[in-house]
Design a protein around this motif. Sequence first.
Motif: not given
Length: 125
Positions: A22-23, A106
């Motif tokens: 995913g992101d 992230d």
Amino acid sequence: MTHEIPDDLHYTDSHEWIDDGGDALRIGITDFAQDELGDVVFVELPEEGESLNSGDACAVVESIKAVSDIYTPVTGTVTATNDGVLDQPELLNTDPYGEGWLFEIDGQVPDDALGATDYREQTEE
């Protein structure tokens, strides 16, 4: 006993999984880990926006057998947490790779992350 170890994930020696599809990277505990813990009764997660360094204890999973720290395998900022496991901690037992994920961060998959084959060998020893 054979544990579910999806081929498309990365794994750590401390039994976390990393999904880089995913992101952000999604982190959870493996089927092996939840089986070792037994019935999960409480989960504590990091805060959204919290900065973590690889190896930091960032979450807690409490079962009927033990209280275990969960370590982030990635340096980065927490972008999402799974509130569903706060209300239903048993999701870590019933669906560790799906609804039982813990948080998203992230960052990059660490170089020392294990592939499914290596993790399978580690858990079968």
